[in-house]
Design a protein around this motif. Structure first.
Motif, PDB file in Angstrom:
ATOM      1  N   ASP A 111       7.398  -0.006 -14.400  1.00 26.31           N
ATOM      2  CA  ASP A 111       8.236  -0.906 -15.184  1.00 26.31           C
ATOM      3  C   ASP A 111       7.917  -0.711 -16.659  1.00 26.31           C
ATOM      4  OD1 ASP A 111       9.791  -2.855 -16.175  1.00 26.31           O
ATOM      5  OD2 ASP A 111       9.053  -4.444 -14.853  1.00 26.31           O
ATOM      6  N   GLU A 112       8.758   0.053 -17.334  1.00 20.38           N
ATOM      7  CA  GLU A 112       8.563   0.368 -18.756  1.00 20.38           C
ATOM      8  C   GLU A 112       7.106   0.745 -19.045  1.00 20.38           C
ATOM      9  OE1 GLU A 112      10.523  -2.149 -21.589  1.00 20.38           O
ATOM     10  OE2 GLU A 112      11.647  -3.138 -19.992  1.00 20.38           O
ATOM     11  N   PRO A 113       6.620   1.795 -18.431  1.00 23.31           N
ATOM     12  CA  PRO A 113       5.190   2.105 -18.548  1.00 23.31           C
ATOM     13  C   PRO A 113       4.771   2.493 -19.959  1.00 23.31           C
ATOM     14  CG  PRO A 113       6.353   3.911 -17.508  1.00 23.31           C
ATOM     15  CD  PRO A 113       7.334   2.794 -17.633  1.00 23.31           C
ATOM     16  N   CYS A 114       5.714   2.838 -20.809  1.00 27.73           N
ATOM     17  CA  CYS A 114       5.324   3.296 -22.149  1.00 27.73           C
ATOM     18  C   CYS A 114       5.645   2.285 -23.228  1.00 27.73           C
ATOM     19  CB  CYS A 114       6.012   4.616 -22.470  1.00 27.73           C
ATOM     20  SG  CYS A 114       5.680   5.860 -21.249  1.00 27.73           S
ATOM     21  N   ALA A 115       6.120   1.127 -22.814  1.00 30.02           N
ATOM     22  CA  ALA A 115       6.594   0.167 -23.813  1.00 30.02           C
ATOM     23  C   ALA A 115       5.504  -0.231 -24.795  1.00 30.02           C
ATOM     24  CB  ALA A 115       7.150  -1.068 -23.110  1.00 30.02           C
ATOM     25  N   ALA A 116       4.264  -0.259 -24.326  1.00 31.59           N
ATOM     26  CA  ALA A 116       3.199  -0.740 -25.206  1.00 31.59           C
ATOM     27  C   ALA A 116       2.397   0.400 -25.828  1.00 31.59           C
ATOM     28  CB  ALA A 116       2.267  -1.664 -24.414  1.00 31.59           C
ATOM     29  N   GLY A 163     -13.002  -0.008 -22.644  1.00 34.26           N
ATOM     30  CA  GLY A 163     -13.402   0.888 -23.719  1.00 34.26           C
ATOM     31  C   GLY A 163     -12.397   1.995 -23.976  1.00 34.26           C
ATOM     32  N   LEU A 164     -11.394   2.091 -23.132  1.00 33.68           N
ATOM     33  CA  LEU A 164     -10.415   3.174 -23.283  1.00 33.68           C
ATOM     34  C   LEU A 164      -9.314   2.776 -24.257  1.00 33.68           C
ATOM     35  CD1 LEU A 164     -10.029   4.116 -19.504  1.00 33.68           C
ATOM     36  CD2 LEU A 164     -11.445   5.254 -21.223  1.00 33.68           C
ATOM     37  N   SER A 165      -8.611   3.804 -24.764  1.00 33.68           N
ATOM     38  CA  SER A 165      -7.463   3.508 -25.624  1.00 33.68           C
ATOM     39  C   SER A 165      -6.304   3.017 -24.765  1.00 33.68           C
ATOM     40  CB  SER A 165      -7.053   4.766 -26.378  1.00 33.68           C
ATOM     41  OG  SER A 165      -6.415   5.650 -25.474  1.00 33.68           O
ATOM     42  N   GLY A 166      -5.273   2.488 -25.423  1.00 31.87           N
ATOM     43  CA  GLY A 166      -4.127   1.958 -24.691  1.00 31.87           C
ATOM     44  C   GLY A 166      -3.511   2.974 -23.747  1.00 31.87           C
ATOM     45  N   GLY A 167      -3.276   4.164 -24.283  1.00 30.95           N
ATOM     46  CA  GLY A 167      -2.663   5.203 -23.458  1.00 30.95           C
ATOM     47  C   GLY A 167      -3.554   5.571 -22.285  1.00 30.95           C
ATOM     48  N   GLN A 168      -4.847   5.624 -22.560  1.00 26.06           N
ATOM     49  CA  GLN A 168      -5.783   5.954 -21.489  1.00 26.06           C
ATOM     50  C   GLN A 168      -5.806   4.853 -20.442  1.00 26.06           C
ATOM     51  OE1 GLN A 168      -9.210   6.527 -23.995  1.00 26.06           O
ATOM     52  NE2 GLN A 168      -9.237   8.729 -23.594  1.00 26.06           N
ATOM     53  N   GLN A 169      -5.731   3.604 -20.913  1.00 24.45           N
ATOM     54  CA  GLN A 169      -5.748   2.493 -19.964  1.00 24.45           C
ATOM     55  C   GLN A 169      -4.511   2.548 -19.073  1.00 24.45           C
ATOM     56  OE1 GLN A 169      -6.793  -1.433 -21.216  1.00 24.45           O
ATOM     57  NE2 GLN A 169      -8.212  -0.723 -22.774  1.00 24.45           N
ATOM     58  N   GLN A 170      -3.360   2.903 -19.669  1.00 29.48           N
ATOM     59  CA  GLN A 170      -2.152   2.972 -18.856  1.00 29.48           C
ATOM     60  C   GLN A 170      -2.260   4.112 -17.846  1.00 29.48           C
ATOM     61  OE1 GLN A 170      -0.153   1.204 -17.594  1.00 29.48           O
ATOM     62  NE2 GLN A 170       1.765   1.053 -18.721  1.00 29.48           N
ATOM     63  N   ARG A 171      -2.854   5.215 -18.280  1.00 26.51           N
ATOM     64  CA  ARG A 171      -3.031   6.316 -17.321  1.00 26.51           C
ATOM     65  C   ARG A 171      -4.025   5.923 -16.238  1.00 26.51           C
ATOM     66  NH1 ARG A 171      -4.621  11.081 -20.628  1.00 26.51           N
ATOM     67  NH2 ARG A 171      -4.466   9.743 -22.444  1.00 26.51           N
ATOM     68  N   LEU A 172      -5.019   5.112 -16.629  1.00 25.75           N
ATOM     69  CA  LEU A 172      -5.952   4.605 -15.626  1.00 25.75           C
ATOM     70  C   LEU A 172      -5.203   3.754 -14.598  1.00 25.75           C
ATOM     71  CD1 LEU A 172      -8.828   4.174 -14.553  1.00 25.75           C
ATOM     72  CD2 LEU A 172      -9.034   2.239 -16.106  1.00 25.75           C
ATOM     73  N   CYS A 173      -4.263   2.964 -15.091  1.00 27.84           N
ATOM     74  CA  CYS A 173      -3.480   2.117 -14.174  1.00 27.84           C
ATOM     75  C   CYS A 173      -2.647   2.985 -13.239  1.00 27.84           C
ATOM     76  CB  CYS A 173      -2.582   1.163 -14.949  1.00 27.84           C
ATOM     77  SG  CYS A 173      -3.538  -0.090 -15.818  1.00 27.84           S
ATOM     78  N   LYS A 203       0.828  -1.202   0.000  1.00 26.64           N
ATOM     79  CA  LYS A 203       0.000   0.000   0.000  1.00 26.64           C
ATOM     80  C   LYS A 203       0.859   1.246   0.000  1.00 26.64           C
ATOM     81  CE  LYS A 203      -3.974  -2.224   1.991  1.00 26.64           C
ATOM     82  NZ  LYS A 203      -4.592  -2.665   3.228  1.00 26.64           N
ATOM     83  N   ARG A 204       2.066   1.111   0.490  1.00 27.94           N
ATOM     84  CA  ARG A 204       2.966   2.274   0.495  1.00 27.94           C
ATOM     85  C   ARG A 204       3.723   2.391  -0.815  1.00 27.94           C
ATOM     86  NH1 ARG A 204       6.780   1.656   5.469  1.00 27.94           N
ATOM     87  NH2 ARG A 204       7.507   3.675   4.697  1.00 27.94           N
ATOM     88  N   VAL A 205       3.869   1.270  -1.503  1.00 25.00           N
ATOM     89  CA  VAL A 205       4.669   1.262  -2.723  1.00 25.00           C
ATOM     90  C   VAL A 205       3.779   0.811  -3.884  1.00 25.00           C
ATOM     91  CG1 VAL A 205       6.765   0.416  -3.794  1.00 25.00           C
ATOM     92  CG2 VAL A 205       6.630   0.589  -1.318  1.00 25.00           C
ATOM     93  N   GLY A 206       3.323   1.766  -4.661  1.00 22.88           N
ATOM     94  CA  GLY A 206       2.451   1.425  -5.773  1.00 22.88           C
ATOM     95  C   GLY A 206       3.264   0.982  -6.972  1.00 22.88           C
ATOM     96  N   MET A 207       2.579   0.331  -7.917  1.00 20.28           N
ATOM     97  CA  MET A 207       3.318  -0.189  -9.061  1.00 20.28           C
ATOM     98  C   MET A 207       2.498  -0.070 -10.341  1.00 20.28           C
ATOM     99  SD  MET A 207       5.493  -3.614  -9.222  1.00 20.28           S
ATOM    100  CE  MET A 207       6.702  -3.818 -10.506  1.00 20.28           C
ATOM    101  N   VAL A 208       3.196   0.320 -11.409  1.00 24.59           N
ATOM    102  CA  VAL A 208       2.570   0.383 -12.729  1.00 24.59           C
ATOM    103  C   VAL A 208       3.355  -0.540 -13.642  1.00 24.59           C
ATOM    104  CG1 VAL A 208       2.021   1.855 -14.684  1.00 24.59           C
ATOM    105  CG2 VAL A 208       1.800   2.741 -12.370  1.00 24.59           C
ATOM    106  N   PHE A 209       2.627  -1.380 -14.374  1.00 28.19           N
ATOM    107  CA  PHE A 209       3.297  -2.433 -15.130  1.00 28.19           C
ATOM    108  C   PHE A 209       3.517  -2.033 -16.576  1.00 28.19           C
ATOM    109  CE2 PHE A 209       1.272  -4.226 -11.502  1.00 28.19           C
ATOM    110  CZ  PHE A 209       2.102  -5.236 -11.069  1.00 28.19           C
ATOM    111  N   GLN A 210       4.344  -2.839 -17.235  1.00 30.23           N
ATOM    112  CA  GLN A 210       4.696  -2.584 -18.626  1.00 30.23           C
ATOM    113  C   GLN A 210       3.471  -2.610 -19.529  1.00 30.23           C
ATOM    114  OE1 GLN A 210       7.831  -5.115 -19.808  1.00 30.23           O
ATOM    115  NE2 GLN A 210       7.635  -4.698 -21.977  1.00 30.23           N
ATOM    116  N   LYS A 211       2.716  -3.700 -19.388  1.00 32.58           N
ATOM    117  CA  LYS A 211       1.503  -3.806 -20.195  1.00 32.58           C
ATOM    118  C   LYS A 211       0.356  -3.327 -19.314  1.00 32.58           C
ATOM    119  CE  LYS A 211      -1.022  -5.712 -23.628  1.00 32.58           C
ATOM    120  NZ  LYS A 211      -2.055  -4.680 -23.681  1.00 32.58           N
ATOM    121  N   TYR A 212      -0.387  -2.332 -19.814  1.00 32.63           N
ATOM    122  CA  TYR A 212      -1.514  -1.844 -19.004  1.00 32.63           C
ATOM    123  C   TYR A 212      -2.465  -2.991 -18.710  1.00 32.63           C
ATOM    124  CZ  TYR A 212      -2.827  -1.319 -23.903  1.00 32.63           C
ATOM    125  OH  TYR A 212      -3.031  -1.533 -25.230  1.00 32.63           O
ATOM    126  N   ASN A 213      -2.920  -3.057 -17.480  1.00 40.62           N
ATOM    127  CA  ASN A 213      -3.706  -4.215 -17.058  1.00 40.62           C
ATOM    128  C   ASN A 213      -4.885  -3.824 -16.179  1.00 40.62           C
ATOM    129  OD1 ASN A 213      -2.192  -3.323 -14.987  1.00 40.62           O
ATOM    130  ND2 ASN A 213      -1.234  -5.277 -14.486  1.00 40.62           N
TER     131      ASN A 213
END
Ligand SMILES: Nc1ncnc2c1ncn2[C@@H]1O[C@H](COP(=O)(O)OP(=O)(O)O)[C@@H](O)[C@H]1O
Ligand SMILES: [Mg+2]
Lengths: 259, 755
Positions: free
Chosen positions: A180-185, A155-165, A93-103
């Motif tokens: 972790d490589e948040p823009c790779a995809a 329903g969101l675009s890839g970029g939007q989904q990553q920002r949602l993540c 909860k203190r350390v958030g994480m965003v992954f390479q492939k938006y999920n």
């Protein structure tokens, strides 16, 4: 770079003589580094050099893998992550994480954002609403989705989904954000948006970002660490690492002689 | 084009001939395989349909010859093959007519020539014509048919006539006005009315064989009972049952009096009035001698049968059925000698009805006014004759009279039963046994078996799948999964054998233990979980990575053992059986259960079945559900974990919704396995086709029914086809369930679709 940087503790995260093994295979060799608070620290290096492994150790996501082992320690604000009294759940909860492939989850945009609050047992409507607005605004997504918060996240675009993540990861206001490589995809335009976002978020969060993209590292990080074959080769201010690398491997990598 | 630059190697763009051939060959092979599968499936449908559809056909009747006898048919009878009817004119003349050639053969019955016959009746089973004379004598003659095969020609029916002794009625005066004759082989009874009006009397003669030293013995009178006093008003109709044990007399005031004629004498048992104060117009026994068909002047037709209205009461007549009414007019009636069908009608409108299902099998019109009708012993023909001696023969094709929608799916009041029931009982001890083919108890059995199996398997399998997919360390999971898969391939005959011969005898004495375990083990698990949360995090962290099972397992084993040993204690507290005879108290669940609940306790019961079916069903559900859960993308579970969800929350919020459709499929396949399971059902359930949910009794499922009975069902019989109908019902059940499930699954998947 903004002229006035916020207050920063220089060794907010301390990686101390850290080695890491996947079963027989050693992925990290004796890394020692300090990551400052409220700054963006970039981890660069060729594929398979251990960037993700190091990052994932910072919120103990590697615990989920069978047969792993580590030596040394990682300290968060002075406290060891591996202290027996540390509860992994609260650590995450203190350390958030965003992954390479938006999920995003197969839920609505709204429910995706408030997921961390729900699993923490917080379900007051006003708090949730507030969190959704704040997080989506911070992730620069609010204006695009505010009319369809209860539609499916798919329903969101890839970029939007990553920002949602990203919004999802910061909903619970962690101290640290691992990316972790948040823009790779993502396509270049979406990448640009995320980069702007990262710069903005660094006011409030300590960000560690893994990237393959040299420009990205120079554009949005304050410090850069170059990893090679599981070892930390060079670590310093981004400008210095890119302009005057002190190791030949670093220079070879950033000039694109190997990837 | 000589100047074109040569391409380096044109051959590299060509496909080799072998590849093409192979591709074409495989294409055809696969097409052939696909079509063969479709043909096979339709072949099965065709075969099953061919066996089942005849059950729902009504009877076929067609004209099969007409002759003229020139003799009034006071009594009309026919041989077993329907080839040579006889016409008795009510005096001394008997005319046999060959249906094929129309050839007449007239016989004068020796000994009747000088007598005046004033009453007669006919018993088609024995071909016995009972007679009453104006001088108060009663007697009979028998018509016998023999089939002769001489010098390779078509078989010929050869009739003969045998007179039987006369007995003189002691009671009453005047001519005999009604007579009926019953013969069981060992004993006989004749009921006869004498005189007319208020002076008339009714007597019952009981006859017996006095054994001689040599030969057949001599028929002699045992008793003559005058029953006139018990009738209240003039007798209109007398009937002895075909075995002579019962006598029924319909009186003018509408009452029907039932007498029992046995070695104890003749005694009245009951008076009933089916049509109020109206005497019936027709009253006859059906095959089996337990049911009466009665018709009143208005054409209303009813069946009254002997049954026990109360558990330990006497068998009495009660109304069990109402048939569609006949038109007003002269009533025709002839009972089948094979089954519970009968030919009846009014005027020229005739119908064949089946008493058990109450169904009209055939309806049609004939072109003469029937004065008499009879059915041959095989039930293949009926013959009617008009008053002038003209006769018609009709061929009946009705191989499955007892079948039909009502018989298979409706409540049917069988002979001897106390009310309409759903019952499956395909074979019985005697010839006149009435097979009962209700699918309902079998459908019920299948559902009950499935329910109990799934009630035990689904929770266990799903929890195990979740545990294995989300909690168990990979190293343990790598052992557990293949073991479960091997379990699912255990032959079910082995499981059934274990269930019936090993588990059932153990469980039968340990029901209270099982009850305690069912409560105590989950309770212990919950308590353990609660206590675990209270332990310091430092201790808990030592069991990271899912190795908690090392603690859980011995603890649960301990709880299970505790439950097992506590069972007898519980039994001695609560399940005390009071022996009604001695008043002693015994702590025994087996005895206590029937006494406390009034429903039986059987050794091979649903509890045993549930456990053993678990071994068959759990691995199936587990394996598929586990796969579905394990295949939830790691990115999603990792995202949830990174957001601070604990393992259970990851399962609940992320894994289950995504895996829902897969889990649903697992449940459906488990259901299919349970519904279709045969060997365990055959061996562990006792196979009694009952319809009660009692946990401590067994059941008979559709599949087990087929397995048990198909080997002994004659091919093409109603029984055989009914078993196929069971298969169709089973198929329909699973088909409907699976279709619904598939629709639900699609919707689930749509809702939780991943991009
Ligand atoms: N789950 C795993 N099991 C075994 N080895 C792994 C696993 N994840 C990564 N590795 C190995 O560890 C090394 C570092 O991987 P990683 O940290 O993913 O590199 P990257 O720098 O590309 O992110 C690689 O050699 C990789 O093969
Ligand atoms: Mg990586």
């Amino acid at each position: 770079m903004p002229a006035t940087l916020p207050e920063s503790r220089p060794d907010f995260i301390r990686v101390e003589n850290f080695s890491f093994h996947y079963g027989e295979k050693q992925a990290i060799f004796d890394i020692d580094m300090a990551i400052p608070e409220h700054r963006v620290t970039a981890l660069i290096g060729p594929s398979g050099c251990g960037k993700s492994t190091l990052l994932r150790n910072m919120n103990r996501m590697n615990d989920l893998i069978e047969g792993v082992r580590h030596e040394g320690d990682i300290r968060l604000n002075g406290i060891s992550l591996y202290d027996p009294s540390v509860e992994v759940i609260s650590l995450r909860k203190r350390v958030g994480m965003v992954f390479q492939k938006y999920n995003p989850f197969a839920k609505s945009i709204y429910e995706n954002v408030v997921f961390s609050l729900r699993v923490a047992g917080r379900s007051r409507k006003s708090e949730l609403d507030e969190t959704v607005e704040r997080s989506l605004k911070a992730a620069a997504l609010w204006d695009e989705v505010k009319d369809r918060l209860h539609d499916s996240a798919f329903g969101l675009s890839g970029g939007q989904q990553q920002r949602l993540c990203i919004a999802r990861a910061i909903a619970n206001q962690p101290e640290i954000l691992l990316m972790d490589e948040p823009c790779a995809a993502l396509d270049p335009l979406a990448t640009l948006k995320i980069e702007e976002l990262i710069t903005k978020l660094s006011d409030d969060y300590t960000i560690v970002i893994v990237t393959h993209n040299m420009e990205q590292a120079t554009r949005c990080s304050d410090r850069t660490a170059f990893l090679y074959m599981g070892r930390l080769i060079e670590y310093g201010d981004t400008l210095q690492v890119f302009n005057k690398p002190s190791h030949p491997e670093t220079e070879a990598y950033i000039t694109g002689r190997f990837s | 084009m000589p100047d074109m630059p040569k391409s380096p190697d044109p051959k590299r763009f060509e496909v080799s001939r072998a590849t093409l051939w192979f591709d074409r060959f495989m294409g055809w092979l696969i097409r052939f395989g696909g079509i063969a599968v479709i043909v096979a499936v339709f072949g099965i449908f065709y075969f099953v349909g061919k066996e089942v559809i005849p059950l729902f056909r009504s009877a076929q009747v067609e004209a099969a010859g007409e002759v003229a006898s020139g003799s009034a048919p006071a009594v009309l009878g026919v041989d077993e093959w329907g080839e040579m009817p006889f016409f008795y004119d009510g005096a001394d003349k008997l005319v046999f007519v060959d249906m094929q050639s129309g050839e007449r053969r007239e016989e004068t019955i020796a000994g009747l020539t000088d007598l005046k016959v004033t009453a007669h009746s006919y018993d088609a089973v024995h071909h016995r014509v009972a007679l009453g004379l104006d001088d108060g004598r009663v007697g009979s003659f028998l018509v016998a048919y023999e089939r002769k095969f001489d010098d390779g020609r078509d078989p010929r029916v050869e009739p003969s006539v045998t007179p039987e002794p006369w007995f003189t009625l002691k009671h009453g005066t005047g001519p005999v006005t009604a007579v009926s004759y019953g013969d069981s082989g060992a004993g006989r009874a004749i009921v006869a009315k004498r005189g007319n009006g208020d002076d008339s009397t009714v007597s019952v003669l009981r006859l017996g064989m006095k054994r001689g030293l040599i030969g057949k013995g001599k028929l002699s009178l045992l008793e003559e009972a005058d029953i006139t006093g018990e009738l209240g008003s003039e007798a209109m109709m007398v009937r002895a049952s075909q075995n002579g044990a019962m006598v029924l007399v319909a009186s003018a005031s509408g009452g029907i009096h039932y007498f029992l004629a046995d070695s104890g004498g003749v005694s009245k048992r009951q008076t009933f009035a089916p049509f109020g104060s109206m005497a019936p117009k027709q009253m006859d026994f059906l095959f089996g001698g337990v049911s009466l068909v009665l018709t009143d002047r208005e054409g209303q037709q009813e069946q009254w049968s002997l049954f026990r209205p109360s558990e330990d009461g006497e068998r009495l007549f009660g109304k069990t059925k109402e048939f569609p009414p006949l038109a007003k007019g002269p009533v025709t009636f002839a009972a089948s000698q094979r089954n519970r069908s009968f030919l009846t009608g009014s005027g020229r409108e005739l119908s064949i009805r089946h008493s058990t299902s109450g169904a009209v099998r055939w309806e049609g019109a004939v072109d003469i006014d029937p004065a008499a009708a009879t059915l041959d012993a095989k039930g293949e023909h009926f013959v009617i004759a008009a008053a002038d001696g003209a006769a018609r023969r009709y061929a009946i094709h009705d191989p499955h009279p007892e079948a039909g929608w009502r018989a298979f799916f409706g409540k049917v009041w069988y002979e001897g039963g106390a009310g309409p029931v759903y019952q499956w009982q395909s074979t019985g001890g005697s010839d006149d046994f009435e097979p009962k083919y209700s699918m309902v108890p079998l459908i019920f059995g299948s559902l009950k078996g499935t329910l109990y199996a799934l009630m035990f398997s689904i929770p266990v399998a799903l929890l195990a799948a979740v545990f294995s997919a989300a909690f168990l360390p990979l190293s343990v999971k790598r052992i557990v999964k293949p073991v479960m898969e091997i379990m699912s391939s255990l032959p079910s005959v082995v499981l059934g054998f274990l269930a019936g011969l090993w588990l059932a005898p153990i469980l039968v004495t340990r029901v209270p233990s099982v009850m305690v375990m069912v409560v105590i083990v989950p309770l212990a698990a919950i308590l353990l979980g609660y206590a675990w949360c209270r332990l310091p995090i430092g201790f808990r962290n030592r069991f990271a990575g899912g190795s908690e099972w090392l603690i859980v397992l011995p603890f649960l084993a301990l709880a299970g053992w505790a439950g097992w040993s506590l069972g007898p204690v519980l039994e001695s507290w609560f399940f005390i059986y009071k022996d009604p005879a001695s008043g002693r108290e015994i702590a025994d669940f087996r005895l206590w259960w029937p006494q406390a609940t009034g429903i039986p306790f059987e050794q091979r019961n649903s509890l045993v079945l549930g456990f053993m079916m678990g071994f068959a069903v759990i691995p199936v559900i587990f394996t598929i559900a586990e796969d579905a859960l394990s295949n939830v993308p790691k990115s999603l579970t990792a995202a949830a974990a990174a957001l601070g969800a604990n393992r259970w929350q990851v399962v609940w919020t992320v894994m289950l919704p995504v895996a829902a459709s897969g889990i649903f499929s697992a449940l459906m396949i488990g259901f299919g396995r349970a519904v279709g399971e045969t060997m365990i059902m055959v061996m562990a359930t006792g196979n009694t086709p009952i319809t009660e949910w009692n946990l401590f009794s067994g059941m008979r499922t559709l599949s087990a029914n087929i397995a048990v009975e198909l080997p002994e069902a004659p091919v093409g019989s109603t029984h055989y086809r009914a078993l196929f109908l069971g298969a169709v019902v089973l198929f329909a059940m699973t088909f409907v369930m699976n279709t619904i499930a598939e629709l639900l699954r699609q919707r689930l998947r749509e809702r939780n679709k991943l991009v």
